[in-house]
Motif scaffolding. Structure first.
Motif, PDB file in Angstrom:
ATOM      1  N   GLY A 172       0.822  -1.211   0.000  1.00  0.00           N
ATOM      2  CA  GLY A 172       0.000   0.000   0.000  1.00  0.00           C
ATOM      3  C   GLY A 172       0.847   1.248   0.000  1.00  0.00           C
ATOM      4  N   ASP A 173       0.165   2.353   0.043  1.00  0.00           N
ATOM      5  CA  ASP A 173       0.839   3.652   0.020  1.00  0.00           C
ATOM      6  C   ASP A 173       1.622   3.883   1.309  1.00  0.00           C
ATOM      7  OD1 ASP A 173      -0.221   4.274  -2.475  1.00  0.00           O
ATOM      8  OD2 ASP A 173      -2.037   5.144  -1.605  1.00  0.00           O
ATOM      9  N   PRO A 174       2.708   4.648   1.207  1.00  0.00           N
ATOM     10  CA  PRO A 174       3.451   4.991   2.431  1.00  0.00           C
ATOM     11  C   PRO A 174       2.614   5.914   3.312  1.00  0.00           C
ATOM     12  CG  PRO A 174       4.310   6.203   0.551  1.00  0.00           C
ATOM     13  CD  PRO A 174       3.286   5.246   0.012  1.00  0.00           C
ATOM     14  N   PRO A 175       2.982   6.011   4.574  1.00  0.00           N
ATOM     15  CA  PRO A 175       2.265   6.924   5.463  1.00  0.00           C
ATOM     16  C   PRO A 175       2.404   8.368   4.978  1.00  0.00           C
ATOM     17  CG  PRO A 175       3.778   5.527   6.701  1.00  0.00           C
ATOM     18  CD  PRO A 175       4.051   5.294   5.258  1.00  0.00           C
ATOM     19  N   ASP A 180       8.999   0.370  -4.439  1.00  0.00           N
ATOM     20  CA  ASP A 180       7.764  -0.373  -4.268  1.00  0.00           C
ATOM     21  C   ASP A 180       7.871  -1.756  -4.905  1.00  0.00           C
ATOM     22  OD1 ASP A 180       4.795  -0.966  -5.508  1.00  0.00           O
ATOM     23  OD2 ASP A 180       4.735  -0.010  -3.531  1.00  0.00           O
ATOM     24  N   VAL A 181       7.212  -2.732  -4.305  1.00  0.00           N
ATOM     25  CA  VAL A 181       7.269  -4.117  -4.771  1.00  0.00           C
ATOM     26  C   VAL A 181       6.772  -4.253  -6.212  1.00  0.00           C
ATOM     27  CG1 VAL A 181       5.008  -4.811  -3.875  1.00  0.00           C
ATOM     28  CG2 VAL A 181       6.845  -6.493  -4.033  1.00  0.00           C
ATOM     29  N   SER A 182       5.956  -3.324  -6.675  1.00  0.00           N
ATOM     30  CA  SER A 182       5.457  -3.390  -8.055  1.00  0.00           C
ATOM     31  C   SER A 182       6.581  -3.199  -9.074  1.00  0.00           C
ATOM     32  CB  SER A 182       4.359  -2.351  -8.280  1.00  0.00           C
ATOM     33  OG  SER A 182       4.899  -1.040  -8.168  1.00  0.00           O
ATOM     34  N   THR A 183       7.730  -2.688  -8.648  1.00  0.00           N
ATOM     35  CA  THR A 183       8.861  -2.477  -9.556  1.00  0.00           C
ATOM     36  C   THR A 183       9.739  -3.725  -9.689  1.00  0.00           C
ATOM     37  OG1 THR A 183      10.338  -1.639  -7.835  1.00  0.00           O
ATOM     38  CG2 THR A 183       8.930  -0.023  -8.958  1.00  0.00           C
ATOM     39  N   ALA A 184       9.415  -4.777  -8.947  1.00  0.00           N
ATOM     40  CA  ALA A 184      10.221  -6.005  -8.968  1.00  0.00           C
ATOM     41  C   ALA A 184      10.070  -6.739 -10.295  1.00  0.00           C
ATOM     42  CB  ALA A 184       9.812  -6.923  -7.823  1.00  0.00           C
ATOM     43  N   THR A 185      11.121  -7.442 -10.672  1.00  0.00           N
ATOM     44  CA  THR A 185      11.095  -8.347 -11.816  1.00  0.00           C
ATOM     45  C   THR A 185      11.624  -9.692 -11.341  1.00  0.00           C
ATOM     46  OG1 THR A 185      11.516  -6.517 -13.329  1.00  0.00           O
ATOM     47  CG2 THR A 185      11.907  -8.737 -14.172  1.00  0.00           C
ATOM     48  N   LEU A 186      10.859 -10.748 -11.594  1.00  0.00           N
ATOM     49  CA  LEU A 186      11.233 -12.093 -11.161  1.00  0.00           C
ATOM     50  C   LEU A 186      11.820 -12.864 -12.334  1.00  0.00           C
ATOM     51  CD1 LEU A 186      11.120 -14.334  -8.972  1.00  0.00           C
ATOM     52  CD2 LEU A 186       8.904 -14.954  -9.938  1.00  0.00           C
ATOM     53  N   LEU A 187      12.970 -13.472 -12.118  1.00  0.00           N
ATOM     54  CA  LEU A 187      13.608 -14.342 -13.108  1.00  0.00           C
ATOM     55  C   LEU A 187      13.532 -15.767 -12.578  1.00  0.00           C
ATOM     56  CD1 LEU A 187      16.315 -11.768 -13.156  1.00  0.00           C
ATOM     57  CD2 LEU A 187      15.295 -12.474 -15.316  1.00  0.00           C
ATOM     58  N   ARG A 188      12.881 -16.656 -13.341  1.00  0.00           N
ATOM     59  CA  ARG A 188      12.667 -18.026 -12.871  1.00  0.00           C
ATOM     60  C   ARG A 188      13.168 -19.011 -13.932  1.00  0.00           C
ATOM     61  NH1 ARG A 188       8.753 -19.951  -9.290  1.00  0.00           N
ATOM     62  NH2 ARG A 188       7.597 -18.007  -9.458  1.00  0.00           N
ATOM     63  N   PRO A 189      14.112 -19.921 -13.550  1.00  0.00           N
ATOM     64  CA  PRO A 189      14.581 -20.908 -14.524  1.00  0.00           C
ATOM     65  C   PRO A 189      13.481 -21.917 -14.843  1.00  0.00           C
ATOM     66  CG  PRO A 189      15.478 -21.395 -12.367  1.00  0.00           C
ATOM     67  CD  PRO A 189      14.720 -20.106 -12.241  1.00  0.00           C
ATOM     68  N   LYS A 190      13.337 -22.230 -16.135  1.00  0.00           N
ATOM     69  CA  LYS A 190      12.340 -23.226 -16.535  1.00  0.00           C
ATOM     70  C   LYS A 190      12.753 -23.852 -17.861  1.00  0.00           C
ATOM     71  CE  LYS A 190       7.557 -24.218 -17.256  1.00  0.00           C
ATOM     72  NZ  LYS A 190       6.194 -23.852 -17.067  1.00  0.00           N
ATOM     73  N   ASP A 191      12.923 -25.160 -17.849  1.00  0.00           N
ATOM     74  CA  ASP A 191      13.233 -25.919 -19.066  1.00  0.00           C
ATOM     75  C   ASP A 191      14.429 -25.360 -19.825  1.00  0.00           C
ATOM     76  OD1 ASP A 191      10.998 -27.544 -18.509  1.00  0.00           O
ATOM     77  OD2 ASP A 191       9.657 -26.190 -19.605  1.00  0.00           O
ATOM     78  N   GLY A 192      15.496 -25.036 -19.120  1.00  0.00           N
ATOM     79  CA  GLY A 192      16.715 -24.550 -19.751  1.00  0.00           C
ATOM     80  C   GLY A 192      16.660 -23.102 -20.190  1.00  0.00           C
ATOM     81  N   LEU A 229       5.528   9.906   8.357  1.00  0.00           N
ATOM     82  CA  LEU A 229       6.769   9.338   7.839  1.00  0.00           C
ATOM     83  C   LEU A 229       8.005  10.177   8.158  1.00  0.00           C
ATOM     84  CD1 LEU A 229       7.991   7.008   6.271  1.00  0.00           C
ATOM     85  CD2 LEU A 229       7.536   8.272   4.160  1.00  0.00           C
ATOM     86  N   ASP A 230       7.892  11.485   8.096  1.00  0.00           N
ATOM     87  CA  ASP A 230       9.064  12.351   8.298  1.00  0.00           C
ATOM     88  C   ASP A 230       9.748  12.142   9.654  1.00  0.00           C
ATOM     89  OD1 ASP A 230       8.724  13.302   5.744  1.00  0.00           O
ATOM     90  OD2 ASP A 230       7.912  15.250   6.350  1.00  0.00           O
ATOM     91  N   PRO A 231       8.997  12.094  10.763  1.00  0.00           N
ATOM     92  CA  PRO A 231       9.680  11.841  12.049  1.00  0.00           C
ATOM     93  C   PRO A 231      10.339  10.461  12.105  1.00  0.00           C
ATOM     94  CG  PRO A 231       7.461  12.679  12.434  1.00  0.00           C
ATOM     95  CD  PRO A 231       7.579  12.414  10.962  1.00  0.00           C
TER      96      PRO A 231
END
Length: 112
Positions: A13-16, A49-61, A21-23
């Motif tokens: 979710g959004d940051p506070p 943010d987690v939405s910026t993640a990219t997952l790399l997953r090995p599959k079938d070579g 947040l500042d204190p």
């Protein structure tokens, strides 16, 4: 001396708002400086943010590339610190302080 990672578990979710947040960020800067002054601090970073993640997953070579986090959830890794301390008890003390300061869960794990 042993290295430990303090992982900050952050809710999705959004940051506070700035007035909340500042204190927290100001107090976090003070804690980070204390860690540096005591020679404990090794490295740390906040993450985008987690939405910026990219997952790399090995599959079938090959490797499948997927945008977004590894798993859907209500929490994600928001940042981390690597500290160098005598033992687990010392790492837990720093993790406890960080958790109280942020109001968030902190996972403490030894580095290999």
């Amino acid at each position: 001396m042993k290295d430990y990672m303090l992982s900050i578990v952050q809710p999705d979710g959004d940051p506070p708002p700035p007035e909340v947040l500042d204190p927290i960020l100001r107090d976090l800067a003070v804690l980070n400086q204390e860690m540096r002054d005591r020679g404990v601090w090794v490295f740390g970073a906040g993450l985008h943010d987690v939405s910026t993640a990219t997952l790399l997953r090995p599959k079938d070579g090959d490797v499948l590339i997927t945008d977004g986090p590894f798993a859907e959830g209500k929490e994600h890794l928001g940042g981390f610190m690597i500290i160098r301390v005598e033992d687990l008890d010392a790492a837990l003390d720093w993790g406890r302080r960080l958790s109280l300061l942020l109001g968030l869960p902190v996972e403490v794990r030894p580095c290999a």
